[in-house]
Scaffold this active site. Structure first.
Site, PDB file in Angstrom:
ATOM      1  CG  ASP A 532      16.965  12.923   5.292  1.00  0.00           C
ATOM      2  OD1 ASP A 532      16.235  11.794   4.961  1.00  0.00           O
ATOM      3  OD2 ASP A 532      16.452  13.990   5.026  1.00  0.00           O
ATOM      4  CD  GLU A 612      35.194  26.540 -22.982  1.00  0.00           C
ATOM      5  OE1 GLU A 612      35.339  27.085 -21.819  1.00  0.00           O
ATOM      6  OE2 GLU A 612      34.104  26.789 -23.699  1.00  0.00           O
TER       7      GLU A 612
END
Ligand code: DGJ
Length: 726
Positions: A532, A612
């Site tokens: 928030d 990777e």
């Protein structure tokens, strides 16, 4: 002047918007307008229908058409003839509850007001003006100050309210909302963001029904389940067209939004502290400050509204050295090790990360006290030397030697029953005398409304930060709160505790972030359970969700993007099968999705193959090359992943000569046309070249015909296209 007053009409003007109110002949403050600039007094919209069963103020005499129940009110009080949801309601000493609010006076000043003890939008004096309007209930001498912060350049207006008891006896505030806005009749829809742990901020758009629609939280935090940011838009409003308004509450505790469509199709919108877990006793001479709400509106659809919120939050809410600067790419050990680690394991992860170009290692839960699982140790913030042999200083030294920064996890507000802190101060945990406390993740919550608890946490954490070279703190909070009771308050003040908890939290955050400006604070509450605008005042980034699945994250980040800037969204690449969903997505997909955030990794890099690892090194390089565009550019949602077969978004630089388009196509299908994306925010007459294939397009073509995605195979496949102005 952004604020002016003429013939009892208040005009609040920003670059593209106008907010108007008027004091009428009875001293009632009417809301006239919030929307596009009109160069006109909008009081001609006021209507005075004779609606049956409406109450009329006594001084209106025989004027049946003058009723508070029909007028658009700027700040509605309960109990005095308006039957819609009130913004404020009190109980007086005699038990009655009416507040008849009439205009008393106003003040205008340069600069933006602050709110004691609460986060608020801040601005330089030449960037903002403040209007304070004082309404008063004559009989009780209760006064309400309505505060308006006008930031013309941001197209933002903030609102807050203060209740002051100027009377001779105490009152009880039952509710005091920060926002109250009466909106003219129309075909309105509201958009809110609901969810659950590991699936936060799912967008939901619904037409307004007659009666009250509501979202909120009573969990002591803003919560995973609902977010304190809501849009109200006209039916048919899209990303690029139509009118919408947005409100984001700068508050991290329980909140409530109510939107009422009344009997004559007018709409009232209130938002603020949740009255279900709040009441406040206000003695004579005392004030209560309600938190702030940030408001904006747009006539060009939700995309424009998003840009305004992103800009104001980045520039006028987030603070500290990291607010606009590059964030470190980090590796977090949580999903790599959970509680099962020692210094050697962490160093191996760090060594690999350093080789791949990662900037910071974050040591997550489990480094302190007795903490081998989540059943013990919270509260004992001293290093566990069985796990970290040689202590924290030695480990940090090793990480720094590798050329990396070091960050550390805390969960300050919590305590385990099996901890030294609990054994010493069992009374610091929230519980109701005589009842067993409710446990969440086996833990209890510290009573942050008690100054000695806040002081203790400040002492322990500030010592850790002072004595160790810690450059980042992850501030976690892993349960909802209940059992509200504090030994420090008398019975008649117990209902104040949830808000006092939030004030204690903010006080601790304020002291620590103020004293350690070099430390990057990342908020977290089991992922995005306290995402928030209040937390963003202290922490410029927040871990967006515990769900790191490349597919689900596109939905979570889509919902998050309506109000919260990309630079605030903690996003990491994790291992597959994903630990939360079991889904396998390509490393490329996980990388693309995490790039629309603060970017980092959350896996044991040593487990990756050579190919990777090479891909990770390239991802880090790619992210760093684009980070400025991603965080400082304008963010555009190009698809709605809740309705379409993919999530797509773009970052456009402020000068509009660079564009990065990214996304994920969800379900692969045979014999179908390629996905076409219509861009926005480009220069219509400029020519853009694709970095990938050299093809050129005009901005106008890209914004009307759109761009075709390359052919994509496989489910949840990511794409990336960079365009540069020729
Ligand atoms: C919840 C957080 O969201 C995770 O990232 C991790 O820090 C755990 N808590 C640790 O307990």
């Amino acid at each position: 002047m952004a604020i002016s007053v003429e013939n009892s009409v208040f005009h609040l003007e920003t670059a593209h918007t106008l907010y108007q109110m008027k004091v009428d002949s009875f001293g009632i403050l009417n809301h006239l307008w919030y929307g596009a600039r009109t160069d006109c007094c909008m009081d001609y919209l006021l209507d005075y229908p004779d609606v049956g069963f409406a109450g009329n103020p006594y001084e209106a005499g025989n004027r049946r058409t003058y009723s508070l129940n029909s007028l658009p009110l700027e700040y509605a009080a309960g109990g005095a003839g308006d039957y819609r949801v009130p913004a404020v309601s009190v109980t007086h000493a005699d038990g009655s509850g009416a507040l008849d609010l009439r205009f008393r006076e106003y003040r205008i000043r340069q600069g933006k007001y602050e709110i004691p003890g609460l986060p608020a939008v801040y601005a330089e004096d030449d960037e903002a003006e403040t209007l304070e309007i004082i309404l008063e209930d004559a009989l009780s001498s209760v006064e309400i100050s309505l505060l308006y912060g006008v930031l013309p350049g941001e197209d933002v207006i903030t609102r807050a309210a203060i209740v002051k008891n100027n009377g001779n006896s105490g009152i009880k505030i039952n509710r005091v909302h920060s926002l109250c806005m009466d909106i003219p009749r129309g075909e309105w829809e509201w958009i809110h963001f609901h969810g659950r742990h590991a699936m936060e901020r799912q967008m939901e758009r619904s037409p307004l029904i007659h009666g009250i629609q509501e979202n909120g939280s009573t969990r002591g935090t803003s919560s995973h389940q609902q977010n304190p940011a809501v849009l109200l838009c006209e039916k048919g409003c899209t990303e690029t067209n139509g009118f919408c308004m947005g409100a984001a509450l700068m508050y991290s505790g329980g909140f409530q939004t109510q939107i009422e469509r009344d009997q004559v199709d007018q709409v009232r919108w209130v938002m603020g502290i949740n009255p279900d877990t709040f009441a406040w006793k206000l003695d004579p001479g005392e004030c209560f400050h309600a938190p702030e709400v940030i408001l904006s509106c747009s006539g060009q659809g939700m995309g424009e509204l998003t840009h305004r919120f992103h800009h104001v939050i980045r520039h006028h809410v987030c603070r500290g050295e990291y607010k606009l600067s590059q964030r470190p790419v980090l590796i977090n050990n949580w999903e790599a090790t959970y509680f099962d680690f020692d210094d050697a394991k962490i160093e191996r992860i760090a060594e690999q990360a350093a080789e791949l170009g990662i900037d910071m290692l974050v040591l997550d839960d489990g480094w302190f006290g007795k903490r081998d699982d989540d059943m013990s140790g919270l509260g004992d913030w001293s290093v566990n030397e069985t796990k970290l042999r040689g202590g924290l200083g030695r480990l940090i030294g090793r990480i720094n030697e590798m050329g990396m920064k070091f960050g550390l996890w805390f969960e300050p507000e919590m305590v385990s029953e099996d901890s030294e802190l609990y054994r010493q101060h069992p009374d610091w945990a929230i519980r109701i005398p005589g009842r067993n406390p409710v446990r969440g993740r086996y833990q209890l919550v510290l009573d942050m409304s008690r100054p000695e608890v806040v002081e203790h946490l400040y002492q322990v954490m500030s010592r850790m930060l002072r004595e160790n070279h810690i450059e980042y703190v992850k501030w976690d909070m892993n349960r909802s709160i209940c059992d509200w009771y504090t030994a420090k308050l008398p019975a008649e003040r117990q209902a104040e505790m949830p808000h006092r908890y939030v004030l204690g939290l903010y006080q601790l955050l304020d002291r620590l972030t103020g004293e350690f400006p070099h430390v990057l604070f990342e908020g977290c509450s089991g992922g995005g359970g306290r995402f928030d605008a209040g937390m963003l005042y202290y922490c410029p980034q927040i871990w967006c969700s515990d769900n790191t699945d490349g597919h689900d994250r596109t939905l979570i980040q889509y919902g998050t993007s309506f109000f919260y800037p990309v630079s605030t969204v903690g996003a990491h690449v994790s291992a597959v099968p994903n630990h939360q969903t079991g889904r396998v997505t390509a490393l490329g997909t996980r990388g693309t999705v995490a790039m629309a955030g603060t970017f980092g990794y959350e896996l044991d890099l040593n487990m990756l193959s050579r190919e990777e690892k090479e891909q990770v090194a390239l991802q880090v390089k790619n992210y760093k090359a684009h980070q400025d565009l991603i965080h400082n550019g304008r963010y555009y949602r190009l698809s709605n992943p809740f309705e379409e077969n993919g999530a797509a978004w773009a970052f456009v630089s402020e000068d509009r000569n660079k564009v990065l388009i990214q996304g994920v196509v969800f379900r692969a299908a045979a014999n179908v046309l390629r996905m076409r994306l219509r861009l926005a925010g480009l220069k219509a007459d400029a020519v853009y070249r694709s970095v990938q294939d050299g093809r050129t397009y005009t901005g106008q073509a890209l914004m009307t015909g759109g761009i075709l995605l390359p052919e994509i195979k496989g489910d949840d496949a990511a794409f990336e296209i960079c365009l540069e102005e020729v």
